[in-house]
Design a protein around this motif. Structure first.
Motif, PDB file in Angstrom:
ATOM      1  N   GLN A 136      50.840  28.820  34.707  1.00 47.87           N
ATOM      2  CA  GLN A 136      51.430  30.102  35.094  1.00 47.87           C
ATOM      3  C   GLN A 136      51.049  31.220  34.131  1.00 47.87           C
ATOM      4  O   GLN A 136      51.373  32.376  34.368  1.00 47.87           O
ATOM      5  CB  GLN A 136      52.949  29.968  35.155  1.00 47.87           C
ATOM      6  N   ARG A 137      50.362  30.872  33.055  1.00 46.75           N
ATOM      7  CA  ARG A 137      50.026  31.849  32.016  1.00 46.75           C
ATOM      8  C   ARG A 137      48.708  32.535  32.352  1.00 46.75           C
ATOM      9  O   ARG A 137      47.821  31.947  32.970  1.00 46.75           O
ATOM     10  CB  ARG A 137      49.923  31.117  30.683  1.00 46.75           C
ATOM     11  N   GLU A 138      48.561  33.786  31.944  1.00 39.81           N
ATOM     12  CA  GLU A 138      47.300  34.517  32.085  1.00 39.81           C
ATOM     13  C   GLU A 138      46.743  34.826  30.706  1.00 39.81           C
ATOM     14  O   GLU A 138      47.447  35.399  29.862  1.00 39.81           O
ATOM     15  CB  GLU A 138      47.508  35.811  32.871  1.00 39.81           C
ATOM     16  N   VAL A 139      45.513  34.431  30.479  1.00 41.04           N
ATOM     17  CA  VAL A 139      44.848  34.640  29.196  1.00 41.04           C
ATOM     18  C   VAL A 139      43.505  35.315  29.449  1.00 41.04           C
ATOM     19  O   VAL A 139      42.754  34.895  30.327  1.00 41.04           O
ATOM     20  CB  VAL A 139      44.631  33.300  28.460  1.00 41.04           C
ATOM     21  N   LEU A 193      40.362  30.544  25.614  1.00 39.98           N
ATOM     22  CA  LEU A 193      41.471  29.644  25.922  1.00 39.98           C
ATOM     23  C   LEU A 193      41.778  29.621  27.415  1.00 39.98           C
ATOM     24  O   LEU A 193      42.890  29.278  27.818  1.00 39.98           O
ATOM     25  CB  LEU A 193      42.716  30.071  25.134  1.00 39.98           C
ATOM     26  N   CYS A 194      40.804  29.957  28.229  1.00 39.83           N
ATOM     27  CA  CYS A 194      40.979  30.031  29.680  1.00 39.83           C
ATOM     28  C   CYS A 194      40.064  29.028  30.377  1.00 39.83           C
ATOM     29  O   CYS A 194      38.838  29.083  30.231  1.00 39.83           O
ATOM     30  CB  CYS A 194      40.674  31.452  30.157  1.00 39.83           C
ATOM     31  N   GLN A 196      45.323  28.908  29.274  1.00 42.59           N
ATOM     32  CA  GLN A 196      45.541  29.084  30.708  1.00 42.59           C
ATOM     33  C   GLN A 196      44.809  27.998  31.475  1.00 42.59           C
ATOM     34  O   GLN A 196      43.598  27.810  31.308  1.00 42.59           O
ATOM     35  CB  GLN A 196      45.042  30.454  31.166  1.00 42.59           C
ATOM     36  N   LEU A 197      45.543  27.295  32.327  1.00 42.03           N
ATOM     37  CA  LEU A 197      44.968  26.322  33.250  1.00 42.03           C
ATOM     38  C   LEU A 197      44.956  26.920  34.652  1.00 42.03           C
ATOM     39  O   LEU A 197      45.802  27.757  34.979  1.00 42.03           O
ATOM     40  CB  LEU A 197      45.782  25.026  33.254  1.00 42.03           C
ATOM     41  N   PRO A 198      44.021  26.516  35.513  1.00 39.53           N
ATOM     42  CA  PRO A 198      44.010  27.032  36.881  1.00 39.53           C
ATOM     43  C   PRO A 198      45.338  26.753  37.585  1.00 39.53           C
ATOM     44  O   PRO A 198      45.890  25.661  37.471  1.00 39.53           O
ATOM     45  CB  PRO A 198      42.849  26.271  37.540  1.00 39.53           C
ATOM     46  N   CYS A 199      45.832  27.739  38.312  1.00 39.12           N
ATOM     47  CA  CYS A 199      47.163  27.621  38.916  1.00 39.12           C
ATOM     48  C   CYS A 199      47.224  26.585  40.032  1.00 39.12           C
ATOM     49  O   CYS A 199      48.302  26.125  40.395  1.00 39.12           O
ATOM     50  CB  CYS A 199      47.628  28.982  39.426  1.00 39.12           C
TER      51      CYS A 199
END
Length: 243
Positions: free
Chosen positions: A37-40, A70-71, A169-172
């Motif tokens: 859920q994070r955006e980097v 980190l994305c 960030q991991l893919p949603c």
């Protein structure tokens, strides 16, 4: 059916409940869910890193996982039953050239250089020696020796992922990747962390954690504090060079 009603994957994805956490899990599902859920925003100067987990001709999969800063990029390539080192190398080079169109500079390829990955790793290193502006290859060894904290190099790489998970960030929509990360168990031996063997995970879930292994390969090139750091391993030591 795969994770049972008592798992956090079922609680969150099906029942809509809060995770309770499995005490045997190395990285909890709640931390993985937060990363999805994070955006980097990766730094413009950060190179592309490609984690490559090589499989054989059975049910396991060869996975190419791209990451920048980190994305983790959502375009994760998964291949079944690649029969030769040449096929793996061809698919890696296709992805490398795609990433270079998005951002110039060499792509850093982190690949398991042991077992089935030995051949592709060697072939890619040969290409890198002739085209250093296109890619650099950093072989890892899942079965390699650990250090004072980790039992093996595999455990050390999983430790890097656990250090990074709260800022990355991991893919949603990468549900399978999230499941593989949050269902890997660990224990300790003589005070050192030992990650669950892949064969034991596969016995529990009837599927190899190939996506998660490709991710930890990519993460093994990075630090997490105070800024992203590239880890360039030499024969006897890991040297650090800031990106």
């Amino acid at each position: 059916r795969r994770y049972t009603r008592d798992s956090d994957v079922y609680r969150v994805r099906v029942a809509g409940e809060f995770p309770v956490g499995d005490p045997g899990t190395f990285i909890t599902f709640s931390r993985v869910e937060a990363a999805m859920q994070r955006e980097v925003t990766p730094p413009e100067s950060a190179p592309w890193v490609l984690g490559v987990d090589v499989a054989g001709e059975g049910d396991d999969r060869t996975v190419l996982l791209p990451m920048r800063g980190l994305c983790v990029d959502p375009d994760i390539r998964i291949f079944s039953r690649l029969k030769a080192s040449r096929e793996v190398v061809e698919r890696v080079m296709v992805k490398v050239r795609e990433l270079r169109r998005a951002s110039p500079g060499p792509v850093l390829v982190a690949i398991d250089g042991g077992g089935l990955g030995w051949g592709p790793a060697g072939d890619l290193q040969h290409i890198a020696s002739e085209e250093p502006d296109v890619l650099a290859v950093i072989p890892r060894q899942f079965g390699g020796a650990g250090d004072g904290e980790y039992h093996s190099e595999a455990a050390w790489m999983w430790g890097k992922l656990r250090d990074m998970i709260d800022t990355m960030q991991l893919p949603c929509d990468a549900d399978l990747l999230a499941e593989e990360i949050s269902n890997r168990h660990y224990d300790t031996e003589r005070g050192r962390i030992r990650i669950e063997p892949k064969a034991k995970y596969k016995e529990r879930h009837q599927q190899s954690p190939d996506l998660a292994d490709a991710l930890v390969l990519a993460c093994s090139l990075y630090g997490w504090e105070p800024q992203v750091v590239l880890r360039v391993p030499s024969t006897f030591a890991r040297e650090e060079a800031r990106i």
